[in-house]
Design a protein around this motif. Sequence first.
Motif, mmCIF file in Angstrom:
data_model
loop_
_atom_site.group_PDB
_atom_site.id
_atom_site.type_symbol
_atom_site.label_atom_id
_atom_site.label_comp_id
_atom_site.label_asym_id
_atom_site.label_seq_id
_atom_site.Cartn_x
_atom_site.Cartn_y
_atom_site.Cartn_z
ATOM 1 N N THR A 1 0.835 -1.198 0.000
ATOM 2 C CA THR A 1 0.000 0.000 0.000
ATOM 3 C C THR A 1 0.871 1.249 0.000
ATOM 4 O OG1 THR A 1 -1.758 -1.169 1.155
ATOM 5 C CG2 THR A 1 -1.819 1.241 1.243
ATOM 6 N N ALA A 2 1.938 1.234 0.779
ATOM 7 C CA ALA A 2 2.834 2.396 0.840
ATOM 8 C C ALA A 2 3.446 2.685 -0.525
ATOM 9 C CB ALA A 2 3.924 2.163 1.877
ATOM 10 N N ARG A 3 3.882 1.647 -1.215
ATOM 11 C CA ARG A 3 4.473 1.842 -2.541
ATOM 12 C C ARG A 3 3.427 2.411 -3.503
ATOM 13 N NH1 ARG A 3 5.246 0.222 -7.518
ATOM 14 N NH2 ARG A 3 7.326 0.207 -8.401
ATOM 15 N N ALA A 4 2.256 1.813 -3.516
ATOM 16 C CA ALA A 4 1.197 2.293 -4.407
ATOM 17 C C ALA A 4 0.818 3.732 -4.074
ATOM 18 C CB ALA A 4 -0.025 1.381 -4.307
ATOM 19 N N TRP A 5 0.752 4.054 -2.796
ATOM 20 C CA TRP A 5 0.391 5.412 -2.375
ATOM 21 C C TRP A 5 1.451 6.413 -2.830
ATOM 22 C CZ3 TRP A 5 1.913 9.605 0.455
ATOM 23 C CH2 TRP A 5 0.904 10.508 0.809
ATOM 24 N N MET A 6 2.706 6.038 -2.727
ATOM 25 C CA MET A 6 3.795 6.951 -3.094
ATOM 26 C C MET A 6 3.846 7.241 -4.597
ATOM 27 S SD MET A 6 5.576 8.001 -0.421
ATOM 28 C CE MET A 6 7.207 8.441 -0.983
ATOM 29 N N ILE A 7 3.459 6.271 -5.423
ATOM 30 C CA ILE A 7 3.604 6.458 -6.874
ATOM 31 C C ILE A 7 2.299 6.794 -7.582
ATOM 32 C CG2 ILE A 7 5.659 5.010 -6.972
ATOM 33 C CD1 ILE A 7 3.910 2.792 -8.195
ATOM 34 N N GLY A 8 1.169 6.670 -6.871
ATOM 35 C CA GLY A 8 -0.125 6.917 -7.499
ATOM 36 C C GLY A 8 -0.543 8.374 -7.451
ATOM 37 N N MET A 9 -1.496 8.704 -8.308
ATOM 38 C CA MET A 9 -2.054 10.059 -8.304
ATOM 39 C C MET A 9 -2.805 10.273 -6.992
ATOM 40 S SD MET A 9 -3.349 10.498 -12.277
ATOM 41 C CE MET A 9 -4.952 10.851 -11.720
ATOM 42 N N ASN A 10 -2.629 11.434 -6.395
ATOM 43 C CA ASN A 10 -3.247 11.712 -5.102
ATOM 44 C C ASN A 10 -4.119 12.963 -5.213
ATOM 45 O OD1 ASN A 10 -3.515 12.887 -2.357
ATOM 46 N ND2 ASN A 10 -2.261 11.122 -1.793
ATOM 47 N N PRO A 11 -5.421 12.841 -4.929
ATOM 48 C CA PRO A 11 -6.310 13.996 -5.075
ATOM 49 C C PRO A 11 -5.967 15.151 -4.135
ATOM 50 C CG PRO A 11 -7.472 12.137 -4.088
ATOM 51 C CD PRO A 11 -6.134 11.638 -4.511
ATOM 52 N N GLN A 12 -5.351 14.862 -2.995
ATOM 53 C CA GLN A 12 -4.970 15.944 -2.075
ATOM 54 C C GLN A 12 -3.727 16.694 -2.531
ATOM 55 O OE1 GLN A 12 -4.960 13.647 1.682
ATOM 56 N NE2 GLN A 12 -6.516 15.133 2.313
ATOM 57 N N LEU A 13 -3.058 16.150 -3.538
ATOM 58 C CA LEU A 13 -1.837 16.774 -4.060
ATOM 59 C C LEU A 13 -2.015 17.158 -5.533
ATOM 60 C CD1 LEU A 13 0.646 14.252 -2.417
ATOM 61 C CD2 LEU A 13 0.158 16.596 -1.640
ATOM 62 N N GLU A 14 -3.216 17.645 -5.858
ATOM 63 C CA GLU A 14 -3.553 18.034 -7.221
ATOM 64 C C GLU A 14 -3.307 16.894 -8.209
ATOM 65 O OE1 GLU A 14 -1.086 20.464 -5.653
ATOM 66 O OE2 GLU A 14 -2.899 21.097 -4.613
#
Length: 132
Positions: free
Chosen positions: A92-105
Amino acid sequence: MPIETTTPASKSDISAGLAHATTVRMHISEIARFLQDNLGQRLTARIAGISDPKQVGKWASGNTNPRPESEEQLRAALQVFQLIQYAESVYTARAWMIGMNPQLEDEAPALCIAAGRRRDVMSAARAYVDGS
């Protein structure tokens, strides 16, 4: 006598504390190796602000050390990664780090760290862990 109440620590507070403790205790070679293994050499180099990904391997082997600015970026990336990992999993950490994040535009957190937005990424990581 007044009754004292304490607010229980949030999931992100607990994970953040563990992540911070882990990060400050690790040698930069261990951090470079961990990030290289989990995010890849190219992305780790980008986070560190360098153009030669092979340099990450040299840091990971302990042959050289990064400049202080690069070390700060690597430590920030590890701390955020660890926060997510302690709360969820390494995958999950890896996916979170490389995926598009709505809180970060809709940018990837790893790329935001590379751009110097460490605090924004940490805030987004805490919100994710707390379910916001």
